[in-house]
Design a protein around this motif. Structure first.
Motif, mmCIF file in Angstrom:
data_model
loop_
_atom_site.group_PDB
_atom_site.id
_atom_site.type_symbol
_atom_site.label_atom_id
_atom_site.label_comp_id
_atom_site.label_asym_id
_atom_site.label_seq_id
_atom_site.Cartn_x
_atom_site.Cartn_y
_atom_site.Cartn_z
ATOM 1 N N SER A 1 0.840 -1.209 0.000
ATOM 2 C CA SER A 1 0.000 0.000 0.000
ATOM 3 C C SER A 1 0.871 1.254 0.000
ATOM 4 O O SER A 1 0.551 2.220 -0.689
ATOM 5 C CB SER A 1 -0.985 -0.002 1.172
ATOM 6 N N ALA A 2 1.978 1.245 0.733
ATOM 7 C CA ALA A 2 2.890 2.402 0.713
ATOM 8 C C ALA A 2 3.506 2.582 -0.674
ATOM 9 O O ALA A 2 3.609 3.710 -1.184
ATOM 10 C CB ALA A 2 3.977 2.232 1.772
ATOM 11 N N MET A 3 3.899 1.469 -1.310
ATOM 12 C CA MET A 3 4.482 1.534 -2.653
ATOM 13 C C MET A 3 3.459 2.084 -3.653
ATOM 14 O O MET A 3 3.774 2.987 -4.434
ATOM 15 C CB MET A 3 4.940 0.144 -3.097
ATOM 16 N N HIS A 4 2.214 1.573 -3.607
ATOM 17 C CA HIS A 4 1.198 2.047 -4.545
ATOM 18 C C HIS A 4 0.772 3.485 -4.239
ATOM 19 O O HIS A 4 0.508 4.260 -5.158
ATOM 20 C CB HIS A 4 -0.019 1.117 -4.534
ATOM 21 N N GLU A 5 0.717 3.851 -2.985
ATOM 22 C CA GLU A 5 0.369 5.233 -2.630
ATOM 23 C C GLU A 5 1.420 6.200 -3.156
ATOM 24 O O GLU A 5 1.087 7.271 -3.686
ATOM 25 C CB GLU A 5 0.228 5.382 -1.117
ATOM 26 N N ALA A 6 2.688 5.837 -3.033
ATOM 27 C CA ALA A 6 3.766 6.703 -3.503
ATOM 28 C C ALA A 6 3.815 6.775 -5.026
ATOM 29 O O ALA A 6 4.131 7.823 -5.592
ATOM 30 C CB ALA A 6 5.109 6.212 -2.955
ATOM 31 N N GLY A 7 3.488 5.672 -5.695
ATOM 32 C CA GLY A 7 3.693 5.606 -7.138
ATOM 33 C C GLY A 7 2.484 5.870 -8.004
ATOM 34 O O GLY A 7 2.619 6.382 -9.114
ATOM 35 N N GLN A 8 1.282 5.507 -7.532
ATOM 36 C CA GLN A 8 0.106 5.586 -8.392
ATOM 37 C C GLN A 8 -1.039 6.338 -7.716
ATOM 38 O O GLN A 8 -1.160 6.314 -6.497
ATOM 39 C CB GLN A 8 -0.415 4.177 -8.754
ATOM 40 N N VAL A 9 -1.899 6.911 -8.558
ATOM 41 C CA VAL A 9 -3.137 7.516 -8.054
ATOM 42 C C VAL A 9 -4.289 6.523 -8.133
ATOM 43 O O VAL A 9 -5.331 6.723 -7.511
ATOM 44 C CB VAL A 9 -3.498 8.813 -8.805
ATOM 45 N N ALA A 10 -4.133 5.457 -8.920
ATOM 46 C CA ALA A 10 -5.142 4.407 -9.035
ATOM 47 C C ALA A 10 -4.462 3.123 -9.480
ATOM 48 O O ALA A 10 -3.474 3.162 -10.224
ATOM 49 C CB ALA A 10 -6.227 4.790 -10.036
ATOM 50 N N THR A 11 -4.979 2.000 -9.008
ATOM 51 C CA THR A 11 -4.481 0.692 -9.440
ATOM 52 C C THR A 11 -5.660 -0.240 -9.670
ATOM 53 O O THR A 11 -6.699 -0.119 -9.026
ATOM 54 C CB THR A 11 -3.546 0.050 -8.390
ATOM 55 N N HIS A 12 -5.472 -1.163 -10.605
ATOM 56 C CA HIS A 12 -6.450 -2.222 -10.866
ATOM 57 C C HIS A 12 -5.699 -3.538 -10.942
ATOM 58 O O HIS A 12 -4.890 -3.740 -11.843
ATOM 59 C CB HIS A 12 -7.188 -1.995 -12.186
ATOM 60 N N HIS A 13 -5.959 -4.415 -10.000
ATOM 61 C CA HIS A 13 -5.426 -5.773 -10.013
ATOM 62 C C HIS A 13 -6.532 -6.664 -10.598
ATOM 63 O O HIS A 13 -7.411 -7.118 -9.879
ATOM 64 C CB HIS A 13 -5.053 -6.231 -8.606
ATOM 65 N N ASN A 14 -6.521 -6.862 -11.900
ATOM 66 C CA ASN A 14 -7.575 -7.611 -12.595
ATOM 67 C C ASN A 14 -7.252 -9.093 -12.591
ATOM 68 O O ASN A 14 -6.152 -9.493 -12.989
ATOM 69 C CB ASN A 14 -7.690 -7.125 -14.044
ATOM 70 N N LEU A 15 -8.197 -9.905 -12.171
ATOM 71 C CA LEU A 15 -8.035 -11.356 -12.173
ATOM 72 C C LEU A 15 -8.644 -11.908 -13.455
ATOM 73 O O LEU A 15 -9.758 -11.546 -13.829
ATOM 74 C CB LEU A 15 -8.711 -11.970 -10.954
ATOM 75 N N LEU A 16 -7.933 -12.831 -14.079
ATOM 76 C CA LEU A 16 -8.378 -13.377 -15.354
ATOM 77 C C LEU A 16 -8.657 -14.879 -15.206
ATOM 78 O O LEU A 16 -9.438 -15.264 -14.359
ATOM 79 C CB LEU A 16 -7.322 -13.069 -16.430
ATOM 80 N N GLY B 1 -1.754 0.504 -13.503
ATOM 81 C CA GLY B 1 -1.637 1.604 -12.548
ATOM 82 C C GLY B 1 -1.538 2.932 -13.271
ATOM 83 O O GLY B 1 -0.832 3.051 -14.266
ATOM 84 N N ARG B 2 -2.285 3.907 -12.780
ATOM 85 C CA ARG B 2 -2.153 5.284 -13.273
ATOM 86 C C ARG B 2 -1.132 5.950 -12.365
ATOM 87 O O ARG B 2 -1.390 6.200 -11.179
ATOM 88 C CB ARG B 2 -3.504 5.999 -13.204
ATOM 89 N N ASN B 3 0.064 6.163 -12.893
ATOM 90 C CA ASN B 3 1.158 6.697 -12.091
ATOM 91 C C ASN B 3 0.956 8.172 -11.772
ATOM 92 O O ASN B 3 0.219 8.884 -12.456
ATOM 93 C CB ASN B 3 2.484 6.490 -12.832
ATOM 94 N N ARG B 4 1.630 8.624 -10.739
ATOM 95 C CA ARG B 4 1.492 10.021 -10.298
ATOM 96 C C ARG B 4 1.988 11.011 -11.350
ATOM 97 O O ARG B 4 1.584 12.163 -11.348
ATOM 98 C CB ARG B 4 2.205 10.227 -8.969
ATOM 99 N N ASP B 5 2.862 10.541 -12.265
ATOM 100 C CA ASP B 5 3.326 11.429 -13.341
ATOM 101 C C ASP B 5 2.412 11.347 -14.575
ATOM 102 O O ASP B 5 2.771 11.828 -15.642
ATOM 103 C CB ASP B 5 4.772 11.105 -13.722
ATOM 104 N N ASP B 6 1.222 10.758 -14.416
ATOM 105 C CA ASP B 6 0.205 10.581 -15.462
ATOM 106 C C ASP B 6 0.569 9.545 -16.519
ATOM 107 O O ASP B 6 -0.148 9.404 -17.503
ATOM 108 C CB ASP B 6 -0.175 11.902 -16.140
ATOM 109 N N SER B 7 1.648 8.805 -16.335
ATOM 110 C CA SER B 7 1.914 7.675 -17.220
ATOM 111 C C SER B 7 1.112 6.472 -16.718
ATOM 112 O O SER B 7 0.563 6.493 -15.614
ATOM 113 C CB SER B 7 3.420 7.357 -17.259
ATOM 114 N N ASN B 8 1.013 5.444 -17.538
ATOM 115 C CA ASN B 8 0.270 4.243 -17.189
ATOM 116 C C ASN B 8 1.212 3.048 -17.204
ATOM 117 O O ASN B 8 1.885 2.800 -18.198
ATOM 118 C CB ASN B 8 -0.872 4.000 -18.188
#
Length: 181
Positions: A64-79, A100-107
């Motif tokens: 959660s700390a890694m995703h909070e620092a790096g992304q504004v949104a994440t989707h862990h999609n199960l297939l 993941g939608r990264n904080r720098d607006d990259s994906n």
């Protein structure tokens, strides 16, 4: 009802309970819902994910700390999920697509497989051992989020990495005005 049909129904119920467990992990991570995340694991589970190897509480704190620092949104999609169930032990292989939608607006996108050993204890299936096989990773071109300029786009609730997300609203109601573009 004949014994074969009952056995098949029991197997289907086990598969559904296992899928519900796997889904709680993904939803818990994406919504930063610690309780949902931890409910997918036995407390003494071991998880190997990226550079992390350890238990579920430490995994949640690290991820959660890694995703909070790096992304504004994440989707862990199960297939695709395969199941090998033997009594109170099951082995699954679940293909996943991470976005993941990264904080720098990259994906950032990545794909791989969760390989799990689950155990049923006290009637509940939970993950006892997980290894995460990452098979590819890359970036996708950035585009504006569609409909961001619609005045009441978040009238039913804005996406949130918390229990404030609209998916937690009970009962779910529509607060947006009727509109046909």
């Amino acid at each position: 009802m004949d014994a074969d049909r009952l056995a098949r129904m029991d197997a289907l119920l086990d598969r559904q309970d296992i899928l519900d467990c796997l889904t709680r992990f993904s939803r818990g991570m994406d919504r930063f819902d610690r309780d949902a995340f931890l409910s997918a694991f036995h407390s003494d589970a071991t998880i190997a994910a990226g550079s992390f190897v350890g238990g579920p509480v430490d995994l949640y704190d690290w991820a959660s700390a890694m995703h909070e620092a790096g992304q504004v949104a994440t989707h862990h999609n199960l297939l695709n999920v395969t199941y090998d169930i033997d009594g109170d032990t099951a082995h699954t292989e679940t293909y996943y697509l991470f976005v993941g939608r990264n904080r720098d607006d990259s994906n950032w996108i990545a794909g791989g497989r969760y390989i799990d050993r689950l155990e049923r204890q006290d009637g509940a299936w939970k993950i006892a051992l997980r290894t995460n096989v990452i098979e590819w990773s890359g970036t996708a071109p950035t585009m504006p989020i569609p409909f961001a300029d619609v005045e009441d786009i978040h009238g039913n609730g804005a996406p949130s990495r918390s229990t404030e997300d609209p998916s937690y609203q009970r009962p779910l109601v529509n607060r947006r005005k009727k509109h046909t573009p």
